[in-house]
Design a protein around this motif. Structure first.
Motif, PDB file in Angstrom:
ATOM      1  N   SER A  39      46.080  50.835  38.744  1.00 39.63           N
ATOM      2  CA  SER A  39      46.903  50.697  37.541  1.00 39.63           C
ATOM      3  C   SER A  39      47.396  49.259  37.467  1.00 39.63           C
ATOM      4  O   SER A  39      47.367  48.525  38.463  1.00 39.63           O
ATOM      5  CB  SER A  39      48.088  51.664  37.593  1.00 39.63           C
ATOM      6  N   THR A  40      47.836  48.843  36.295  1.00 41.32           N
ATOM      7  CA  THR A  40      48.273  47.459  36.100  1.00 41.32           C
ATOM      8  C   THR A  40      49.397  47.101  37.073  1.00 41.32           C
ATOM      9  O   THR A  40      50.362  47.849  37.235  1.00 41.32           O
ATOM     10  CB  THR A  40      48.759  47.253  34.661  1.00 41.32           C
ATOM     11  N   PHE A 415      49.186  41.980  47.747  1.00 44.66           N
ATOM     12  CA  PHE A 415      48.102  41.460  46.916  1.00 44.66           C
ATOM     13  C   PHE A 415      48.069  42.259  45.614  1.00 44.66           C
ATOM     14  O   PHE A 415      47.374  43.266  45.507  1.00 44.66           O
ATOM     15  CB  PHE A 415      46.763  41.561  47.639  1.00 44.66           C
ATOM     16  N   ASN A 416      48.838  41.833  44.625  1.00 45.39           N
ATOM     17  CA  ASN A 416      48.886  42.537  43.343  1.00 45.39           C
ATOM     18  C   ASN A 416      47.599  42.306  42.564  1.00 45.39           C
ATOM     19  O   ASN A 416      47.095  41.198  42.499  1.00 45.39           O
ATOM     20  CB  ASN A 416      50.061  42.059  42.493  1.00 45.39           C
ATOM     21  N   VAL A 417      47.097  43.383  41.955  1.00 47.07           N
ATOM     22  CA  VAL A 417      45.971  43.230  41.048  1.00 47.07           C
ATOM     23  C   VAL A 417      46.492  42.815  39.678  1.00 47.07           C
ATOM     24  O   VAL A 417      47.695  42.678  39.472  1.00 47.07           O
ATOM     25  CB  VAL A 417      45.138  44.533  40.955  1.00 47.07           C
ATOM     26  N   SER A 418      45.614  42.644  38.730  1.00 44.51           N
ATOM     27  CA  SER A 418      45.966  42.108  37.412  1.00 44.51           C
ATOM     28  C   SER A 418      46.975  42.999  36.681  1.00 44.51           C
ATOM     29  O   SER A 418      46.989  44.222  36.844  1.00 44.51           O
ATOM     30  CB  SER A 418      44.708  41.951  36.561  1.00 44.51           C
ATOM     31  N   ASN A 419      47.825  42.368  35.871  1.00 46.87           N
ATOM     32  CA  ASN A 419      48.743  43.098  34.996  1.00 46.87           C
ATOM     33  C   ASN A 419      48.083  43.462  33.675  1.00 46.87           C
ATOM     34  O   ASN A 419      48.720  44.039  32.796  1.00 46.87           O
ATOM     35  CB  ASN A 419      49.995  42.255  34.712  1.00 46.87           C
ATOM     36  N   VAL A 420      46.812  43.087  33.535  1.00 44.75           N
ATOM     37  CA  VAL A 420      46.068  43.336  32.299  1.00 44.75           C
ATOM     38  C   VAL A 420      44.934  44.317  32.598  1.00 44.75           C
ATOM     39  O   VAL A 420      44.293  44.244  33.645  1.00 44.75           O
ATOM     40  CB  VAL A 420      45.485  42.018  31.746  1.00 44.75           C
ATOM     41  N   GLU A 421      44.717  45.246  31.678  1.00 47.64           N
ATOM     42  CA  GLU A 421      43.621  46.197  31.848  1.00 47.64           C
ATOM     43  C   GLU A 421      42.284  45.463  31.758  1.00 47.64           C
ATOM     44  O   GLU A 421      41.987  44.833  30.745  1.00 47.64           O
ATOM     45  CB  GLU A 421      43.688  47.264  30.758  1.00 47.64           C
ATOM     46  N   LYS A 422      41.479  45.543  32.809  1.00 48.98           N
ATOM     47  CA  LYS A 422      40.169  44.898  32.785  1.00 48.98           C
ATOM     48  C   LYS A 422      39.383  45.267  34.044  1.00 48.98           C
ATOM     49  O   LYS A 422      39.932  45.803  35.006  1.00 48.98           O
ATOM     50  CB  LYS A 422      40.304  43.376  32.695  1.00 48.98           C
ATOM     51  N   GLU A 423      38.086  44.959  34.030  1.00 50.87           N
ATOM     52  CA  GLU A 423      37.232  45.054  35.211  1.00 50.87           C
ATOM     53  C   GLU A 423      36.916  43.639  35.668  1.00 50.87           C
ATOM     54  O   GLU A 423      36.534  42.795  34.856  1.00 50.87           O
ATOM     55  CB  GLU A 423      35.953  45.812  34.886  1.00 50.87           C
ATOM     56  N   GLU A 437      34.198  40.266  48.616  1.00 52.59           N
ATOM     57  CA  GLU A 437      34.375  40.249  47.166  1.00 52.59           C
ATOM     58  C   GLU A 437      33.941  41.598  46.641  1.00 52.59           C
ATOM     59  O   GLU A 437      32.877  42.095  47.026  1.00 52.59           O
ATOM     60  CB  GLU A 437      33.560  39.130  46.514  1.00 52.59           C
ATOM     61  N   GLU A 438      34.759  42.204  45.779  1.00 53.19           N
ATOM     62  CA  GLU A 438      34.443  43.549  45.295  1.00 53.19           C
ATOM     63  C   GLU A 438      34.925  43.685  43.848  1.00 53.19           C
ATOM     64  O   GLU A 438      35.962  43.158  43.467  1.00 53.19           O
ATOM     65  CB  GLU A 438      35.141  44.592  46.164  1.00 53.19           C
ATOM     66  N   GLU A 439      34.158  44.403  43.041  1.00 56.85           N
ATOM     67  CA  GLU A 439      34.568  44.651  41.660  1.00 56.85           C
ATOM     68  C   GLU A 439      35.551  45.813  41.608  1.00 56.85           C
ATOM     69  O   GLU A 439      35.334  46.856  42.228  1.00 56.85           O
ATOM     70  CB  GLU A 439      33.349  44.974  40.781  1.00 56.85           C
ATOM     71  N   ILE A 440      36.645  45.617  40.885  1.00 60.03           N
ATOM     72  CA  ILE A 440      37.630  46.681  40.703  1.00 60.03           C
ATOM     73  C   ILE A 440      37.914  46.852  39.219  1.00 60.03           C
ATOM     74  O   ILE A 440      37.620  45.981  38.398  1.00 60.03           O
ATOM     75  CB  ILE A 440      38.955  46.381  41.456  1.00 60.03           C
ATOM     76  N   LYS A 441      38.513  47.982  38.877  1.00 56.53           N
ATOM     77  CA  LYS A 441      38.892  48.274  37.495  1.00 56.53           C
ATOM     78  C   LYS A 441      40.390  48.519  37.435  1.00 56.53           C
ATOM     79  O   LYS A 441      40.931  49.289  38.230  1.00 56.53           O
ATOM     80  CB  LYS A 441      38.149  49.512  36.991  1.00 56.53           C
TER      81      LYS A 441
END
Length: 874
Positions: A39-40, A415-423, A437-441
């Motif tokens: 989640s964001t 390590f926070n992921v993006s605050n914006v919805e994206k892959e 390196e790994e792709e996340i959604k």
């Protein structure tokens, strides 16, 4: 020249290789595993399989999204409590060495650099106490919005002192997500807020730019800043006093220090909303918003011209570092001598026979030269007081960590992921080297706004329910009642009975269809029914009285609409009956029956206008035009296969023959945790420019109330009214509908609506009577006429679609032109501003002609009137 023989050279290479290998790390065969969906703003979750061989404890793990953490700090996280490792130093803590004791030290530091100096004590006797410590610190730092300097006393990752003296000068204005807009809303009883990210600051100015709409004299405002993490809020007051139409800055300086960079809400509202509502207006926009009106409900809807700007820190720091200075800087440490005693006792057990070192770390956030001098340090050992004034350079020796291959969890690394919805691809690094390196959604996280009820009785089966921002896609709800009861449901409600009185944390975890968990904690108060019921009834009655007092600021029609929406009169009758039953109740069962009825009542804490819009040119959406209803009302007919063409013709007719303007307001119910709209009020003003009466047609909506007893006639789920010249219709509804979706349109009867039928121009007996030559000439003229008419229609309809793919853009443009002329701007100034906003010349010319009521296309042949007269004469 020194010449190495082959044996010595091989030995040297061996030593260097061993040294290189001795400080290393390695990933295992199964290198890593991380979760793929977040989640964001979530934390990265997963592990790496890694080993260490005498790895410095301060080696850095980092993320491509910006977070970083030292190795030792990551090892100390709770998820890594089973990770086995050894250190070469006691308790895995840094050690120090000191040299070059001098009376003063000068350090040249760049931005982000640090240095450690300190005091060295060598004494064969055990230390008794620290008597005093102080030193002078001078810097040639310049004014800057960044805090230029901080001191980490004892090098324990706590900045006990930070620069705090501020300049009278400010940094740049920070408007959060607001960029620019000409749209305005009146300031009513609501708060208007903007989320703004601030850096650390010792002082700040907050405020907004507004324009007076009416009245005169000073208008006081309350302006506040709130920390989103802690909820800490501070307010200050400012007054506005400019004349009508003048834009002014309304600002004040709260007694507030931003001690850590982060996100804040800056809000502004009227101090006296009853007296000053609607006197001022503020610019707003809705593009990628991070602001709101009213109470924050987890959603950002608007941006307002609200700002904050930070004081710059003063130049040329010159302090005496001691307890007084620590107090002035609002430090967490107020007794530096006691602080040092605790450190020396823990690290050295007060035994300084081989030397005790007190490290003092200086951290620079800007380029500067720093001078440390006039050290005065005294301590007591064996009842004798000793002093030193020597300042030493201190070097830190970090512990070296060794561990075999194990799973090192990253969940608590920050390590926070993006605050914006994206892959996107995320990477994790160690000492700058990529580990994976790994792709996340990243998806939008649901928010639990509230749980109901928050008060209940023991031994009473209570149904708890929650409101969620995204109710779809939730697979299960886990309810931990903190009394031993844990229940999982597939719906957002559950029944639970608390056996004992007390205060219980209720932890609700929702799981979406992709297996992601989101938790929120609430507090549930449990008492006996006989105690809870009278208290709840008192609260409800007080709340009703408060709501009625808040309604005083509304107009009579707003008051009537809100009272109806909240069913206040019915509620008062219900509460009166429950009070009577409460006085007559004897057993706990009697009170439980009353409690059951009380818990069904949902009442806001207050109400307020959450949005206001005025003078908007209104054009309905095509699907709002109901041709069957129009046919029933005024007669006529239409070809169902050309329904959309007729609907567009009705809207086009309305644009040409009637000026329709819209005022609207939204009133919201404000609860402790969120707010929601309860009623929307519209005023539709119609100026009929046509020669005959026209119809105002409105679809029935939820709880539709009209301002007065208009002579409306009902027809197939609609109401309509004949309008001869001008008319204003005011109404309210509880239906969730925005003004642009309002199911309202104006039209004449269908007999007066025409769409172009090319067959009309290919038929007629008069063609048979002409000779071939005349027929050809006439044919050419008719063909030219038809082509011209087709072009005329295309230019009027399709050209508009070509210029404005989104029809709302045209309406917004016309409204801007109207507002600008009303504010005294010249046409040339308006055109200049529109070009700056990236409108092209064609669009501007078209909108200008539309506003002035001029022909927007080719010279027009009045086809409709010709056809109408032909029909009348036949």
């Amino acid at each position: 020249m020194v010449v190495l023989n082959s044996k010595k050279f091989i030995f040297l290479i061996f030593i260097l290789t061993i040294s290189f290998i001795s400080a290393s790390y390695a990933l295992g065969k199964e290198k890593y595993s991380i979760e793929k969906i977040y989640s964001t703003g979530d934390d990265l979750r997963g592990w790496i399989n890694i080993s260490f061989n005498e790895e410095p404890s301060n080696s850095i793990f980092s993320s491509s999204d910006g977070g970083e953490i030292e190795l030792l700090n990551l090892l100390k996280k709770s998820l890594n409590k089973n990770f086995k490792y050894t250190c070469d130093l006691k308790d895995c803590k840094s050690d120090y060495s000191a040299e070059k004791g001098e009376l003063e030290k000068i350090y040249n530091l760049g931005e982000g650099e640090s240095v450690i100096f300190g005091v060295k004590i060598t004494d064969k006797n055990k230390l008794d106490s620290i008597e005093s410590l102080q030193f002078k610190l001078e810097s040639n730092n310049t004014e800057n919005t960044k805090n230029p300097l901080s001191i980490d006393f004892l090098n324990n990752e706590i900045n006990e002192w930070k620069a705090h003296n501020i300049s009278e000068n400010y940094g740049e204005y920070n408007f959060g997500c607001f960029s620019s807009s000409t749209d305005t809303t009146l300031i009513s009883s609501a708060l208007y807020c903007e989320r703004i990210t601030f850096e650390e600051a010792a002082g700040i100015e907050i405020g907004a730019y507004m324009t007076r709409e009416s009245g005169e004299g000073a208008v006081p405002f309350i302006i506040g800043i709130s920390n989103l993490d802690t909820g800490n809020t501070v307010t200050c007051e400012a007054s506005a006093s400019e004349a009508i139409g003048v834009k002014e800055k309304i600002a004040c300086k709260p007694n507030f220090q931003i001690k850590e960079s982060g996100e804040y809400h800056v809000c502004i509202g009227l101090k006296n909303p009853t007296a000053d509502a609607n006197k001022y207006k503020i610019n707003f926009e809705e593009t990628n918003p991070c602001g709101f009106a009213g109470t924050y409900d987890g959603k950002y809807k608007f941006d307002f011209e609200i700002f904050g700007r930070q004081n710059k820190y003063a130049s040329n720091i010159n302090i005496i570092f001691n307890n007084t200075e620590l107090e002035n800087s609002q430090s967490v440490v107020t007794d530096i001598e006691n602080y040092i005693e605790g450190y020396l006792g823990e690290k050295y057990e007060n035994n300084c026979t081989t030397g005790c070192i007190i490290p003092i770390k200086i951290i620079a956030n800007a380029d500067q030269q720093i001078k440390i001098s006039d050290l005065r340090f005294s301590y007591t050992a064996a009842y004798l007081q000793r002093e030193t004034n020597e300042i030493s350079d201190v070097e830190e020796k970090y512990p070296l960590i060794t561990a075999t291959h194990q799973k090192l969890f990253l969940d608590e690394a920050g390590f926070n992921v993006s605050n914006v919805e994206k892959e996107y691809d995320v990477s994790v690094y160690f000492k700058g080297n990529e580990l994976f390196e790994e792709e996340i959604k990243v998806e939008k996280a649901p928010v639990i706004y509230y749980v109901r009820p928050e008060i209940t009785a023991r031994k009473y089966p209570t149904t708890f329910s929650i409101k969620i921002s995204q109710p779809t896609g939730i697979s299960k709800y886990k309810w931990n009642f903190s009394d031993g009861g844990v229940t999982t449901t597939t719906v957002p409600e559950v029944s639970h009975t608390y056996e004992e009185m007390g205060i219980y944390p209720l932890i609700i975890t929702i799981t979406n269809s992709k297996g992601m968990d989101f938790s929120t904690e609430f507090e549930i108060r449990v008492g006996s029914a006989s105690e809870v019921v009278p208290s709840l009834l008192d609260n409800l009655n007080s709340n009703v009285r408060f709501l009625e007092s808040k309604l005083v600021i509304f107009s009579d029609f707003q008051k009537r609409s809100v009272t109806s929406a909240l069913k206040i009169e019915e509620l008062k009758e219900t509460l009166s009956a429950l009070e009577k039953n409460s006085k007559e109740a004897i057993t706990e069962t009697d009170f439980e029956n009353i409690l059951n009825e009380i818990l069904k009542i949902k009442l806001p804490e207050t109400v307020g206008e959450s949005f206001v819009g005025e003078g908007i040119s209104f054009y309905p959406y095509t699907d709002v035009v109901n041709l069957e209803v129009l046919k029933s009302i005024g007669g006529g007919s239409y070809n169902p296969s050309k329904e959309q063409e007729y609907q567009e013709a009705v809207i086009s007719w309305g644009i040409d023959n009637a000026n329709v303007n819209l005022n609207f307001s939204e009133v919201s119910a404000i609860y402790q945790e969120y707010q929601e709209p309860i009623v929307k009020i519209f005023e539709v003003s119609i100026n009929n420019l046509y020669e005959n009466p026209i119809y105002f047609i409105i679809k029935d909506m939820e709880n539709l109330i009209f301002y007065e007893d208009y002579p409306l006639i009902e027809q197939d789920g609609y109401k309509y009214l004949e309008i001869d010249s001008t008319q204003s219709i005011i109404f309210s509804t509880t239906e969730e509908i925005d003004f642009e979706e309002l199911p309202v349109f104006v039209s004449p009867s269908l007999t007066e609506i025409n769409i172009l039928d090319l067959e009309e121009f290919n038929q007629g007996e008069f063609f048979k009577k002409w000779g071939l030559f005349i027929l050809i000439i006439v044919g050419i003229l008719v063909f030219t006429f038809v082509i011209y008419i087709v072009l005329q229609i295309w230019y009027k309809k399709k050209y508009e679609e070509y210029l404005f793919k989104n029809r709302n853009n045209l309406y917004n443009l016309v409204n801007y032109i109207k507002t600008s002329f009303a504010n005294g701007m010249k046409e040339s100034e308006i055109e200049k501003n529109l070009k700056k906003a990236k409108w092209n010349s064609e669009q501007i010319r078209y909108a200008m002609r539309k506003y002035h009521g001029k022909n927007t296309g080719m010279p027009e042949i009045p086809v409709k009137k010709i056809v109408k007269r032909k029909k009348e004469n036949s």
